[in-house]
Design a protein around this motif. Structure first.
Motif, PDB file in Angstrom:
ATOM      1  N   PRO A  62     -14.766  -2.406 -27.263  1.00 41.15           N
ATOM      2  CA  PRO A  62     -13.749  -3.333 -26.734  1.00 41.15           C
ATOM      3  C   PRO A  62     -13.427  -3.020 -25.277  1.00 41.15           C
ATOM      4  CG  PRO A  62     -12.736  -1.699 -28.185  1.00 41.15           C
ATOM      5  CD  PRO A  62     -14.219  -1.505 -28.299  1.00 41.15           C
ATOM      6  N   ALA A  63     -12.820  -3.991 -24.620  1.00 42.62           N
ATOM      7  CA  ALA A  63     -12.568  -3.874 -23.179  1.00 42.62           C
ATOM      8  C   ALA A  63     -11.772  -2.621 -22.835  1.00 42.62           C
ATOM      9  CB  ALA A  63     -11.837  -5.128 -22.692  1.00 42.62           C
ATOM     10  N   HIS A  64     -10.733  -2.306 -23.620  1.00 44.46           N
ATOM     11  CA  HIS A  64      -9.851  -1.200 -23.260  1.00 44.46           C
ATOM     12  C   HIS A  64     -10.495   0.167 -23.469  1.00 44.46           C
ATOM     13  CE1 HIS A  64      -9.141  -1.571 -27.611  1.00 44.46           C
ATOM     14  NE2 HIS A  64      -8.730  -0.316 -27.584  1.00 44.46           N
ATOM     15  N   ARG A  65     -11.685   0.199 -24.082  1.00 43.27           N
ATOM     16  CA  ARG A  65     -12.367   1.478 -24.283  1.00 43.27           C
ATOM     17  C   ARG A  65     -13.610   1.635 -23.409  1.00 43.27           C
ATOM     18  NH1 ARG A  65     -10.170   4.404 -28.114  1.00 43.27           N
ATOM     19  NH2 ARG A  65      -8.975   3.447 -29.818  1.00 43.27           N
ATOM     20  N   ARG A  66     -13.840   0.720 -22.501  1.00 41.63           N
ATOM     21  CA  ARG A  66     -15.043   0.803 -21.669  1.00 41.63           C
ATOM     22  C   ARG A  66     -14.877   1.728 -20.464  1.00 41.63           C
ATOM     23  NH1 ARG A  66     -18.500  -4.846 -21.882  1.00 41.63           N
ATOM     24  NH2 ARG A  66     -18.385  -5.070 -24.168  1.00 41.63           N
ATOM     25  N   GLY A  67     -13.653   2.114 -20.156  1.00 44.23           N
ATOM     26  CA  GLY A  67     -13.444   3.043 -19.050  1.00 44.23           C
ATOM     27  C   GLY A  67     -13.691   2.429 -17.687  1.00 44.23           C
ATOM     28  N   VAL A  68     -13.466   1.119 -17.575  1.00 42.28           N
ATOM     29  CA  VAL A  68     -13.634   0.450 -16.290  1.00 42.28           C
ATOM     30  C   VAL A  68     -12.275  -0.026 -15.789  1.00 42.28           C
ATOM     31  CG1 VAL A  68     -15.970  -0.281 -16.876  1.00 42.28           C
ATOM     32  CG2 VAL A  68     -14.061  -1.843 -17.288  1.00 42.28           C
ATOM     33  N   GLY A  69     -12.139  -0.095 -14.477  1.00 45.42           N
ATOM     34  CA  GLY A  69     -10.926  -0.641 -13.877  1.00 45.42           C
ATOM     35  C   GLY A  69     -11.190  -2.061 -13.423  1.00 45.42           C
ATOM     36  N   LEU A  70     -10.196  -2.932 -13.527  1.00 48.33           N
ATOM     37  CA  LEU A  70     -10.382  -4.334 -13.171  1.00 48.33           C
ATOM     38  C   LEU A  70      -9.188  -4.800 -12.354  1.00 48.33           C
ATOM     39  CD1 LEU A  70     -12.138  -6.854 -13.496  1.00 48.33           C
ATOM     40  CD2 LEU A  70     -10.950  -7.335 -15.630  1.00 48.33           C
ATOM     41  N   MET A  71      -9.480  -5.391 -11.200  1.00 50.59           N
ATOM     42  CA  MET A  71      -8.434  -5.907 -10.326  1.00 50.59           C
ATOM     43  C   MET A  71      -8.710  -7.374 -10.040  1.00 50.59           C
ATOM     44  SD  MET A  71      -7.458  -4.571  -6.538  1.00 50.59           S
ATOM     45  CE  MET A  71      -6.769  -5.707  -5.343  1.00 50.59           C
ATOM     46  N   PHE A  72      -7.739  -8.235 -10.360  1.00 53.60           N
ATOM     47  CA  PHE A  72      -7.909  -9.676 -10.218  1.00 53.60           C
ATOM     48  C   PHE A  72      -7.377 -10.161  -8.870  1.00 53.60           C
ATOM     49  CE2 PHE A  72      -7.766  -9.043 -14.824  1.00 53.60           C
ATOM     50  CZ  PHE A  72      -8.890  -9.759 -15.231  1.00 53.60           C
ATOM     51  N   GLN A  73      -7.766 -11.391  -8.519  1.00 49.59           N
ATOM     52  CA  GLN A  73      -7.347 -12.004  -7.264  1.00 49.59           C
ATOM     53  C   GLN A  73      -5.828 -12.123  -7.166  1.00 49.59           C
ATOM     54  OE1 GLN A  73      -9.132 -15.815  -6.560  1.00 49.59           O
ATOM     55  NE2 GLN A  73      -7.854 -16.302  -4.813  1.00 49.59           N
ATOM     56  N   ASP A  74      -5.169 -12.485  -8.294  1.00 50.83           N
ATOM     57  CA  ASP A  74      -3.720 -12.701  -8.237  1.00 50.83           C
ATOM     58  C   ASP A  74      -2.928 -11.427  -8.517  1.00 50.83           C
ATOM     59  OD1 ASP A  74      -4.210 -12.365 -10.900  1.00 50.83           O
ATOM     60  OD2 ASP A  74      -3.445 -14.323 -11.533  1.00 50.83           O
ATOM     61  N   HIS A  75      -3.629 -10.279  -8.555  1.00 53.48           N
ATOM     62  CA  HIS A  75      -3.030  -8.946  -8.698  1.00 53.48           C
ATOM     63  C   HIS A  75      -2.440  -8.682 -10.083  1.00 53.48           C
ATOM     64  CE1 HIS A  75      -3.786  -9.139  -4.516  1.00 53.48           C
ATOM     65  NE2 HIS A  75      -2.640  -9.664  -4.143  1.00 53.48           N
ATOM     66  N   GLN A  76      -1.762  -9.680 -10.690  1.00 52.86           N
ATOM     67  CA  GLN A  76      -1.179  -9.556 -12.027  1.00 52.86           C
ATOM     68  C   GLN A  76      -0.293  -8.317 -12.159  1.00 52.86           C
ATOM     69  OE1 GLN A  76      -4.188 -10.021 -15.078  1.00 52.86           O
ATOM     70  NE2 GLN A  76      -4.674 -12.106 -14.443  1.00 52.86           N
ATOM     71  N   LEU A  77       0.575  -8.116 -11.187  1.00 53.89           N
ATOM     72  CA  LEU A  77       1.543  -7.027 -11.261  1.00 53.89           C
ATOM     73  C   LEU A  77       2.671  -7.411 -12.222  1.00 53.89           C
ATOM     74  CD1 LEU A  77       1.798  -6.106  -7.469  1.00 53.89           C
ATOM     75  CD2 LEU A  77       0.432  -4.977  -9.243  1.00 53.89           C
ATOM     76  N   PHE A  78       3.326  -6.407 -12.790  1.00 49.82           N
ATOM     77  CA  PHE A  78       4.426  -6.645 -13.721  1.00 49.82           C
ATOM     78  C   PHE A  78       5.722  -6.787 -12.923  1.00 49.82           C
ATOM     79  CE2 PHE A  78       1.460  -3.777 -16.096  1.00 49.82           C
ATOM     80  CZ  PHE A  78       0.931  -4.769 -16.916  1.00 49.82           C
ATOM     81  N   PRO A  79       6.325  -7.966 -12.885  1.00 53.02           N
ATOM     82  CA  PRO A  79       7.502  -8.170 -12.024  1.00 53.02           C
ATOM     83  C   PRO A  79       8.713  -7.363 -12.464  1.00 53.02           C
ATOM     84  CG  PRO A  79       7.108 -10.107 -13.414  1.00 53.02           C
ATOM     85  CD  PRO A  79       5.922  -9.210 -13.581  1.00 53.02           C
ATOM     86  N   GLN A  80       8.774  -6.991 -13.745  1.00 55.79           N
ATOM     87  CA  GLN A  80       9.940  -6.269 -14.244  1.00 55.79           C
ATOM     88  C   GLN A  80       9.860  -4.770 -13.950  1.00 55.79           C
ATOM     89  OE1 GLN A  80       7.476  -7.434 -15.987  1.00 55.79           O
ATOM     90  NE2 GLN A  80       6.997  -6.184 -17.797  1.00 55.79           N
ATOM     91  N   ARG A  81       8.720  -4.299 -13.456  1.00 57.29           N
ATOM     92  CA  ARG A  81       8.546  -2.876 -13.150  1.00 57.29           C
ATOM     93  C   ARG A  81       8.514  -2.677 -11.635  1.00 57.29           C
ATOM     94  NH1 ARG A  81       6.681  -0.212 -17.809  1.00 57.29           N
ATOM     95  NH2 ARG A  81       5.821  -1.614 -19.407  1.00 57.29           N
ATOM     96  N   ASP A  82       8.977  -1.510 -11.185  1.00 55.49           N
ATOM     97  CA  ASP A  82       8.864  -1.211  -9.761  1.00 55.49           C
ATOM     98  C   ASP A  82       7.421  -0.807  -9.440  1.00 55.49           C
ATOM     99  OD1 ASP A  82       8.610   1.405 -10.693  1.00 55.49           O
ATOM    100  OD2 ASP A  82      10.587   2.056 -10.002  1.00 55.49           O
ATOM    101  N   VAL A  83       7.171  -0.485  -8.186  1.00 55.49           N
ATOM    102  CA  VAL A  83       5.814  -0.155  -7.755  1.00 55.49           C
ATOM    103  C   VAL A  83       5.265   1.031  -8.544  1.00 55.49           C
ATOM    104  CG1 VAL A  83       4.474   0.784  -5.830  1.00 55.49           C
ATOM    105  CG2 VAL A  83       6.014  -1.155  -5.454  1.00 55.49           C
ATOM    106  N   ALA A  84       6.038   2.089  -8.666  1.00 57.00           N
ATOM    107  CA  ALA A  84       5.571   3.269  -9.399  1.00 57.00           C
ATOM    108  C   ALA A  84       5.268   2.920 -10.849  1.00 57.00           C
ATOM    109  CB  ALA A  84       6.615   4.376  -9.315  1.00 57.00           C
ATOM    110  N   GLY A  85       6.119   2.092 -11.463  1.00 61.08           N
ATOM    111  CA  GLY A  85       5.887   1.699 -12.850  1.00 61.08           C
ATOM    112  C   GLY A  85       4.605   0.916 -13.019  1.00 61.08           C
ATOM    113  N   ASN A  86       4.289   0.071 -12.048  1.00 59.23           N
ATOM    114  CA  ASN A  86       3.033  -0.669 -12.101  1.00 59.23           C
ATOM    115  C   ASN A  86       1.831   0.262 -11.984  1.00 59.23           C
ATOM    116  OD1 ASN A  86       2.883  -3.888 -11.965  1.00 59.23           O
ATOM    117  ND2 ASN A  86       4.862  -3.229 -11.145  1.00 59.23           N
TER     118      ASN A  86
END
Length: 341
Positions: A70-94
Motif C-alpha cells: 500500500p501507498a503508506h508502506r512504500r517509503g516514498v515522499g509525495l509533494m503535490f502542486q497545491d501543497h495540501q497543508l493542514f490549516p488547523q496545524r501550525d508549521v511545526a505541526g505540518n
C-alpha cells in the motif's frame, strides 16, 4: 536501481494513460518527467506512489515488486502542486505529521522539524499558522513535511506550479542545491521546461502515455528525438527536408547541416540562434520582420520569407534588432541545426 518501471500500463476506460512504460531511476538521481496535459506524467507518479494500480507491468523499489504494497508502506515522499497543508496545524505541526504517523517521539520530532525548517530557510516559522505564509513559504513547508520521514524517493507533482515565475526560478535553484546536499533521489513531474532543465540530472519527455525521449538536459535540448519533442520544447522552426550530404533542401532553400547527419527525407530543426541576420538584402533568404518581442538583452523576431515558405523565429542582440517591416537577409548556421529522427 532504486526505482524501476517495467512495461507499466494504466488504462482508463480502454485508453492507455500509461502505455508499457520502462523507466529506471538510480539512487541520488534527479529525474524530471515533462509532457503536455494528458501525456501520462501524473499517472506515472501516482502509479509509483501506490495511489494508482497498474493494469500491466511492474513497479519495483529496490528490486521489490510493489503490487501488493500500500501507498503508506512504500517509503516514498509525495509533494503535490497545491501543497495540501493542514490549516488547523501550525508549521511545526505540518512538518512533524509524517513523523507522528511513524511513531517518532516528541524529542525526535522537535529536532527533525528544527533541522528541516533551518534547511528550507524558515528557521523561526515553527509556530506560525500556515494561513499566514506566502505561496513560496507554503511550498517550503510542504517540502520539509515530505522530507521529514527521510524517504528513499521523493516525488514532486508540479511542485512550483502555483508560484510566479521569478519565485519559481529562484526556488528551483535552491531545490537543486538542497537535494544535492541531502543526496535525495527525486522523481518530479512538470509541464515547465525551464523548471525541469534547471532541476534535473535527466529529463524524460512523455507523449500519449509513452516515453518520447530520455536523456540529460543538454542531450534533449541539443538533439530532440523528433518533431514532437522539438515543438514541445518551444522550437518553432521545424520543417520537412531532404538531406543529402551536409546540405538539406528545405522550404527556406538550401540549408547546411552538420556532418554525419541522417540522410533522406527528415524533419529539420533550426534553432532561433541558428538564424543569422544581415541588414537589408545582405545575401541569403530575404525576409520581412513581421514582429519582435523584447526578452531582456535580446529580441525574439518573427520573420516572413518571400514566397510561400513558413515563418522563421530568430533571436538577436537588442542593439542589433531590426524594426517590424524592415527587410533582412537570413543565413543559417549549421551548428545550430539538427536533423531529427
Amino acid at each position: 536501481m532504486l526505482l524501476s518501471l517495467e512495461g507499466a500500463t494504466v488504462r482508463f476506460g480502454g485508453r492507455a494513460a500509461l502505455d508499457a512504460v520502462d523507466l529506471a531511476v538510480a539512487e541520488h538521481e534527479i529525474v524530471c518527467v515533462l509532457g503536455p496535459s494528458g501525456s501520462g506524467k501524473s499517472t506515472l507518479l501516482r502509479a509509483v506512489a501506490g495511489l494508482q494500480a497498474v493494469d500491466a507491468g511492474r513497479v519495483l523499489l529496490d528490486g521489490r515488486d510493489q503490487a501488493r504494497v500500500p501507498a503508506h508502506r512504500r517509503g516514498v515522499g509525495l509533494m503535490f502542486q497545491d501543497h495540501q497543508l493542514f490549516p488547523q496545524r501550525d508549521v511545526a505541526g505540518n512538518v512533524a505529521f509524517g513523523l507522528r504517523m511513524r511513531g517518532a517521539g516528541r524529542e525526535e520530532q522537535a529536532e527533525r522539524v528544527r533541522e528541516l525548517l533551518e534547511m528550507v530557510g524558515l528557521p523561526d516559522a515553527g509556530r506560525r499558522g500556515v494561513g499566514t505564509l506566502s505561496g513560496g513559504e507554503q511550498q517550503r513547508v510542504a517540502l520539509a513535511r515530505a522530507l521529514a520521514p527521510r524517504p528513499r524517493l521523493l516525488m514532486l507533482d508540479e511542485p512550483l506550479g502555483q508560484l510566479d515565475r521569478t519565485l519559481r526560478e529562484r526556488l528551483v535553484v535552491e531545490l537543486r542545491d538542497l537535494f544535492g546536499r541531502l543526496g535525495t533521489t527525486v522523481l518530479a513531474v512538470t509541464h515547465d521546461q525551464g523548471e525541469a532543465f534547471a532541476l534535473a540530472d535527466r529529463v524524460v519527455v512523455m507523449r500519449d502515455g509513452r516515453v518520447a525521449q530520455s536523456g540529460s538536459p543538454l542531450e534533449v535540448w541539443q538533439r530532440p528525438a523528433d518533431a514532437f519533442v522539438a515543438r514541445f520544447l518551444g522550437f518553432e522552426n521545424v520543417v520537412r527536408a531532404t538531406v543529402a550530404g551536409t546540405v538539406a533542401d528545405t522550404p527556406w532553400g538550401k540549408v547546411p547541416v552538420p556532418g554525419g547527419s541522417a540522410q533522406g527525407e527528415r524533419n529539420l530543426l533550426v534553432r532561433p540562434s541558428g538564424v543569422r541576420l544581415a541588414a537589408g538584402s545582405g545575401g541569403g533568404l530575404r525576409c520581412v520582420v513581421a514582429a519582435r518581442t523584447f526578452q531582456g538583452a535580446q529580441v525574439s523576431l518573427r520573420l516572413r520569407p518571400e514566397g510561400e515558405a513558413p515563418e522563421l523565429e530568430a533571436v538577436c542582440p537588442l542593439r542589433d534588432a531590426p524594426a517590424p517591416g524592415e527587410t533582412v537577409g537570413v543565413l543559417f548556421d549549421a551548428g545550430e541545426i539538427a536533423v531529427l529522427g
